[in-house]
Design a protein around this motif. Structure first.
Motif, mmCIF file in Angstrom:
data_model
loop_
_atom_site.group_PDB
_atom_site.id
_atom_site.type_symbol
_atom_site.label_atom_id
_atom_site.label_comp_id
_atom_site.label_asym_id
_atom_site.label_seq_id
_atom_site.Cartn_x
_atom_site.Cartn_y
_atom_site.Cartn_z
ATOM 1 N N ARG A 36 0.840 -1.209 0.000
ATOM 2 C CA ARG A 36 0.000 0.000 0.000
ATOM 3 C C ARG A 36 0.876 1.259 0.000
ATOM 4 N NH1 ARG A 36 -1.771 2.630 4.728
ATOM 5 N NH2 ARG A 36 -3.389 4.167 4.308
ATOM 6 N N LEU A 37 1.929 1.232 0.852
ATOM 7 C CA LEU A 37 2.819 2.390 0.922
ATOM 8 C C LEU A 37 3.532 2.612 -0.413
ATOM 9 C CD1 LEU A 37 4.512 2.187 4.458
ATOM 10 C CD2 LEU A 37 2.852 3.864 3.653
ATOM 11 N N VAL A 38 3.983 1.497 -1.024
ATOM 12 C CA VAL A 38 4.695 1.602 -2.301
ATOM 13 C C VAL A 38 3.742 2.170 -3.370
ATOM 14 C CG1 VAL A 38 5.825 0.262 -4.138
ATOM 15 C CG2 VAL A 38 6.361 -0.225 -1.743
ATOM 16 N N LEU A 39 2.508 1.657 -3.378
ATOM 17 C CA LEU A 39 1.522 2.097 -4.373
ATOM 18 C C LEU A 39 1.186 3.573 -4.168
ATOM 19 C CD1 LEU A 39 -0.094 0.491 -6.584
ATOM 20 C CD2 LEU A 39 -2.045 0.716 -5.042
ATOM 21 N N LEU A 40 0.942 3.943 -2.905
ATOM 22 C CA LEU A 40 0.613 5.341 -2.626
ATOM 23 C C LEU A 40 1.794 6.241 -2.976
ATOM 24 C CD1 LEU A 40 -1.338 5.094 0.778
ATOM 25 C CD2 LEU A 40 -2.259 5.684 -1.463
ATOM 26 N N GLY A 41 3.017 5.755 -2.690
ATOM 27 C CA GLY A 41 4.227 6.530 -3.000
ATOM 28 C C GLY A 41 4.351 6.753 -4.501
ATOM 29 N N ALA A 42 4.037 5.694 -5.259
ATOM 30 C CA ALA A 42 4.194 5.779 -6.719
ATOM 31 C C ALA A 42 3.117 6.639 -7.359
ATOM 32 C CB ALA A 42 4.164 4.372 -7.308
ATOM 33 N N THR A 43 1.987 6.797 -6.661
ATOM 34 C CA THR A 43 0.885 7.561 -7.272
ATOM 35 C C THR A 43 0.688 8.916 -6.572
ATOM 36 O OG1 THR A 43 -0.629 6.364 -5.807
ATOM 37 C CG2 THR A 43 -0.389 5.498 -8.049
ATOM 38 N N GLY A 44 1.661 9.293 -5.750
ATOM 39 C CA GLY A 44 1.585 10.596 -5.083
ATOM 40 C C GLY A 44 0.492 10.654 -4.026
ATOM 41 N N GLY A 45 0.177 9.515 -3.424
ATOM 42 C CA GLY A 45 -0.929 9.476 -2.464
ATOM 43 C C GLY A 45 -0.497 9.522 -1.002
ATOM 44 N N LEU A 46 0.759 9.910 -0.746
ATOM 45 C CA LEU A 46 1.232 9.895 0.650
ATOM 46 C C LEU A 46 0.968 11.220 1.390
ATOM 47 C CD1 LEU A 46 4.632 7.964 0.290
ATOM 48 C CD2 LEU A 46 2.497 7.101 1.244
ATOM 49 N N GLY A 47 0.245 12.121 0.736
ATOM 50 C CA GLY A 47 -0.140 13.380 1.388
ATOM 51 C C GLY A 47 0.961 14.422 1.385
ATOM 52 N N ALA A 48 0.717 15.499 2.152
ATOM 53 C CA ALA A 48 1.634 16.636 2.140
ATOM 54 C C ALA A 48 2.945 16.306 2.846
ATOM 55 C CB ALA A 48 0.969 17.823 2.810
ATOM 56 N N ASN A 49 2.890 15.377 3.806
ATOM 57 C CA ASN A 49 4.109 15.013 4.543
ATOM 58 C C ASN A 49 4.330 13.492 4.448
ATOM 59 O OD1 ASN A 49 6.197 14.625 6.326
ATOM 60 N ND2 ASN A 49 5.355 15.993 7.901
ATOM 61 N N PRO A 50 4.946 13.058 3.341
ATOM 62 C CA PRO A 50 5.090 11.599 3.130
ATOM 63 C C PRO A 50 5.888 10.900 4.228
ATOM 64 C CG PRO A 50 5.711 12.846 1.162
ATOM 65 C CD PRO A 50 5.513 13.844 2.242
ATOM 66 N N ILE A 51 6.904 11.567 4.787
ATOM 67 C CA ILE A 51 7.726 10.919 5.828
ATOM 68 C C ILE A 51 6.870 10.636 7.065
ATOM 69 C CG2 ILE A 51 9.794 11.181 7.306
ATOM 70 C CD1 ILE A 51 10.410 10.953 4.277
ATOM 71 N N GLU A 52 6.049 11.642 7.427
ATOM 72 C CA GLU A 52 5.166 11.451 8.593
ATOM 73 C C GLU A 52 4.163 10.316 8.309
ATOM 74 O OE1 GLU A 52 3.429 14.940 10.890
ATOM 75 O OE2 GLU A 52 1.640 13.942 10.127
ATOM 76 N N PHE A 53 3.643 10.311 7.102
ATOM 77 C CA PHE A 53 2.674 9.265 6.714
ATOM 78 C C PHE A 53 3.307 7.879 6.866
ATOM 79 C CE2 PHE A 53 0.228 6.490 4.076
ATOM 80 C CZ PHE A 53 -1.053 7.023 3.995
ATOM 81 N N ILE A 54 4.542 7.744 6.329
ATOM 82 C CA ILE A 54 5.208 6.422 6.368
ATOM 83 C C ILE A 54 5.549 6.053 7.817
ATOM 84 C CG2 ILE A 54 7.231 5.093 5.598
ATOM 85 C CD1 ILE A 54 7.233 6.848 3.052
ATOM 86 N N THR A 55 6.042 7.040 8.597
ATOM 87 C CA THR A 55 6.394 6.749 10.006
ATOM 88 C C THR A 55 5.155 6.254 10.747
ATOM 89 O OG1 THR A 55 7.923 8.602 9.890
ATOM 90 C CG2 THR A 55 7.554 7.680 12.067
ATOM 91 N N ARG A 56 4.042 6.959 10.542
ATOM 92 C CA ARG A 56 2.815 6.576 11.267
ATOM 93 C C ARG A 56 2.289 5.228 10.818
ATOM 94 N NH1 ARG A 56 -0.580 12.006 12.476
ATOM 95 N NH2 ARG A 56 1.012 12.887 13.818
ATOM 96 N N SER A 57 2.299 5.032 9.500
ATOM 97 C CA SER A 57 1.750 3.771 8.988
ATOM 98 C C SER A 57 2.592 2.582 9.470
ATOM 99 C CB SER A 57 1.714 3.835 7.462
ATOM 100 O OG SER A 57 1.393 2.590 6.947
ATOM 101 N N THR A 58 3.916 2.678 9.353
ATOM 102 C CA THR A 58 4.770 1.547 9.757
ATOM 103 C C THR A 58 4.689 1.328 11.277
ATOM 104 O OG1 THR A 58 6.636 3.079 9.722
ATOM 105 C CG2 THR A 58 6.407 1.623 7.823
#
Ligand code: HEM
Length: 214
Positions: A36-58
């Motif tokens: 999901r993270l890879v897909l969202l990353g590839a389609t620009g779906g990680l929001g305004a702060n991708p690092i925060e999104f990934i930290t929270r999700s993981t």
């Protein structure tokens, strides 16, 4: 006429036949948060702060997998499905894998290995130290997870792997403390309750065996 050992062998291989595809399915399913993270990353779906999104999700998925690992034994006891135990190591290792991703996202992509920046951040957000403690405690559990280590360590393996209870408690403290700054306790309350039930179940089971022995 098949002998007793033939029947036993057939049963064992039937078990293995069922287990291998089941393990593959569970393995693929547990990769979902990463996919999901890879897909969202590839389609620009990680929001305004991708690092925060990934930290929270993981971080959240580490906690989810920790809870599932802790739930295996109670569910096995309640359902009597002994094969569930065969999945526990894999789920635990997935918890560790997501913890590594969570930690790496923080020290690499958030702080760029800048120790001074990390120390400053820890000063401001002490909950990070608690997460770090949980992560450090997970390392020996992951290292000693192979079957050969179970055999080598004997009873000490079980004692060591009881640290999972402390890790779960630290993970909830980390989560609760992080959310305290935002006064948003909804998810920490849900996960906190799950961990309390799972640890409470073990405490009761332990007390029961003590009483029985006495
Ligand atoms: C077993 C280990 C850990 C678990 C279970 C865990 C779990 C979590 C959870 C559930 C969250 C909140 C996610 C959300 O907002 O929905 C979180 C956030 C966070 N964790 Fe961890 N964590 C662990 C280890 C660590 C470590 C080792 C670090 C760094 C050294 C760390 C740094 C952070 C940071 C900085 C946040 C907040 C991100 C933000 O501000 O949005 N965690 N963690």
């Amino acid at each position: 006429m098949p002998t007793a050992s033939d029947i036993k062998g057939t049963r064992a291989s039937a078990g293995v036949r069922w287990l291998v595809p089941a393990k593959v399915v569970v393995f693929i399913a547990m990769l979902y948060p990463l996919a999901r993270l890879v897909l969202l990353g590839a389609t620009g779906g990680l929001g305004a702060n991708p690092i925060e999104f990934i930290t929270r999700s993981t971080g959240l998925w580490t906690l989810v997998y920790l809870c599932i690992t802790l739930a295996v034994t109670p569910v096995r006891r309640m359902t009597g499905v002994a094969a569930l135990l065969r999945f526990r190591r894999m789920i635990g290792l997935f918890a560790f894998f997501f913890a590594v991703l969570h930690f790496t996202t923080y020290i690499w992509f958030d702080k760029w290995f800048d120790v001074a920046a990390m120390l400053k951040d820890i000063g401001k957000r002490p909950f990070i130290t608690v997460g770090f403690a949980a992560f450090v405690l997970l390392i020996p559990l992951a290292v000693t997870s192979p079957k050969v280590m179970v055999r080598k360590l004997g009873r000490r393996w079980q004692t060591l792997h009881r640290t999972i209870y402390l890790i779960a408690a630290l993970a909830i403290l980390h989560f609760w403390w992080m959310k305290a700054g935002k006064h948003d306790f909804e998810l920490p309350k849900i996960y906190g309750s799950i961990v309390i039930v799972l640890l409470g179940w073990r405490a009761i089971a332990w007390l029961r065996t003590r009483i029985k022995r006495a």
